[in-house]
Design an enzyme around this catalytic site. Structure first.
Site, PDB file in Angstrom:
ATOM      1  N   HIS A 243       0.803  -1.238   0.000  1.00  0.00           N
ATOM      2  CA  HIS A 243       0.000   0.000   0.000  1.00  0.00           C
ATOM      3  C   HIS A 243       0.836   1.290   0.000  1.00  0.00           C
ATOM      4  O   HIS A 243       0.775   2.092  -0.928  1.00  0.00           O
ATOM      5  CB  HIS A 243      -0.885   0.047   1.252  1.00  0.00           C
ATOM      6  CG  HIS A 243      -1.704  -1.161   1.499  1.00  0.00           C
ATOM      7  ND1 HIS A 243      -2.873  -1.426   0.823  1.00  0.00           N
ATOM      8  CD2 HIS A 243      -1.543  -2.195   2.387  1.00  0.00           C
ATOM      9  CE1 HIS A 243      -3.407  -2.558   1.276  1.00  0.00           C
ATOM     10  NE2 HIS A 243      -2.615  -3.043   2.220  1.00  0.00           N
TER      11      HIS A 243
HETATM   12  C1  BDR Z   1      -3.102   0.629   5.361  1.00  0.00           C
HETATM   13  O1  BDR Z   1      -3.279   0.081   6.661  1.00  0.00           O
HETATM   14  C2  BDR Z   1      -2.054  -0.383   7.183  1.00  0.00           C
HETATM   15  O2  BDR Z   1      -2.192  -1.673   7.658  1.00  0.00           O
HETATM   16  C3  BDR Z   1      -1.030  -0.262   6.095  1.00  0.00           C
HETATM   17  O3  BDR Z   1       0.209   0.153   6.623  1.00  0.00           O
HETATM   18  C4  BDR Z   1      -1.602   0.761   5.144  1.00  0.00           C
HETATM   19  O4  BDR Z   1      -1.205   2.072   5.491  1.00  0.00           O
HETATM   20  C5  BDR Z   1      -3.817  -0.261   4.359  1.00  0.00           C
HETATM   21  O5  BDR Z   1      -5.183  -0.298   4.636  1.00  0.00           O
END
Ligand code: BDR
Ligand code: CA
Length: 313
Positions: A243
């Site tokens: 992400h």
């Molecule tokens: C987001 O949530 C976290 O677990 C990850 O680091 C990312 O920023 C994805 O939904």
């Protein structure tokens, strides 16, 4: 070209860690003024340790790391150890960082920096819940018009939710802070799950990190081996979504991404859909556009950028 000034607001998190590494690998393009930590994936006392481990890994112990809000603005903290492990960075062997955490509170650092740098020259890269930014805007509303842009990982429309059926984690953890940010009139670029779910850590890509042959490549591959298991099980894909590095990649190569400038509102009250990003993708309302909502990514180009840049560390 003068490097673009950024503050990275983060809750590391393996994918946050890769984003920080990418930014630190690009001093020609990005000037990291500070890394501000927030509670999210794991509690605050761990996120600023993790941020410092990553700066040391990148051999940038001069990077200023700040601790910020330890809980959302008006609800209890929700964490994600089930995804990231107890440390938040499970996978590789970790150490106790030697570099200090700065004494100043992250929220005050954000405010002071935005007030002291020329207006609209500092970009906020947010990789976690928006608590620090929401708190800064509450305390100092004048900073809103001084922010060049917020590029965030958060939200979803077509992919809907990952922490609840309706909400993405970063927005869900602190919807009140997100609402403050989306209503502040700041230019916003969003990297929602719709993009990040196309940026999969395929086996060949993890191997490419390992093949770089430096500590950073090995550490990254070890983190991602651990990180992907959760989403592989959940979605059945060959690899998990990387992400947060999408945020930094956008600053380096915006042409990797495409989307629409639309209206996005945050659900802050419904028990069922709390934290949902209600994105008017089809432009069926006359609500004014307030965010560049990305939907697509050149994922091969994204991993190529990552591998090439991390090789320089
Ligand atoms: C987001 O949530 C976290 O677990 C990850 O680091 C990312 O920023 C994805 O939904
Ligand atoms: Ca994150």
């Amino acid at each position: 070209m003068t490097p673009r000034k950024i503050i990275i607001d983060t809750d590391p998190g393996q994918d946050d860690a890769v984003a920080i590494l990418l930014a630190l690998a690009c001093p020609d393009a990005l000037d990291v003024l500070g890394v501000t930590c927030v509670a999210g994936n794991v509690p605050l006392e761990r996120t600023h340790i993790n941020a410092r481990i990553i700066c040391e890994l990148a051999q940038r112990p001069d990077t200023r790391v700040f601790a910020g809000q330890d809980a959302p603005l008006s609800r209890d903290l929700v964490t994600a150890e089930n995804v990231h492990g107890q440390s938040g960075l499970d996978g590789p062997e970790l150490w106790t960082p030697q570099m200090p955490v700065q004494e100043q509170h992250a929220v005050d650092f954000i405010i002071d920096t935005l007030r002291s740098e020329p207006a609209r020259t500092v970009t906020l890269c947010t990789l976690g819940p928006l608590t620090n930014i929401g708190a800064a805007l509450r305390k100092a509303p004048d900073i809103a018009e001084r922010i060049q842009e917020i590029v965030m990982m958060g939200g979803a429309y077509f992919e809907v939710g990952n922490i609840t059926p309706a909400a993405e984690f970063n927005i869900y953890v602190d919807p009140q802070a997100a609402e403050i940010v989306f209503k502040a009139g700041i230019p916003i670029v969003m990297m929602p799950l719709d993009v990040t779910h196309k940026a999969l850590t395929l086996k060949t890509r993890r191997q490419a990190f390992r093949d770089i042959g430096n500590n950073v490549g090995q550490f990254t591959a070890d983190m991602l081996d651990f990180f992907e298991r959760f989403d592989v099980e959940k979605y059945g894909a060959d690899g998990g979504p990387l992400h947060d590095p999408c945020v930094i990649a956008y600053l380096l190569k915006p042409e990797l991404f495409s989307g629409r400038f639309i209206n996005v509102e945050i659900e802050t009250t419904s028990a069922l859909t709390l934290g949902m990003t209600v994105a008017d993708w089809w432009r069926v309302t006359d609500r004014p556009a307030n965010a560049m909502f990305m939907r697509d990514i050149d994922d091969a180009g994204f991993y190529d950028l990552l591998t090439t840049r991390l090789a320089t560390l």
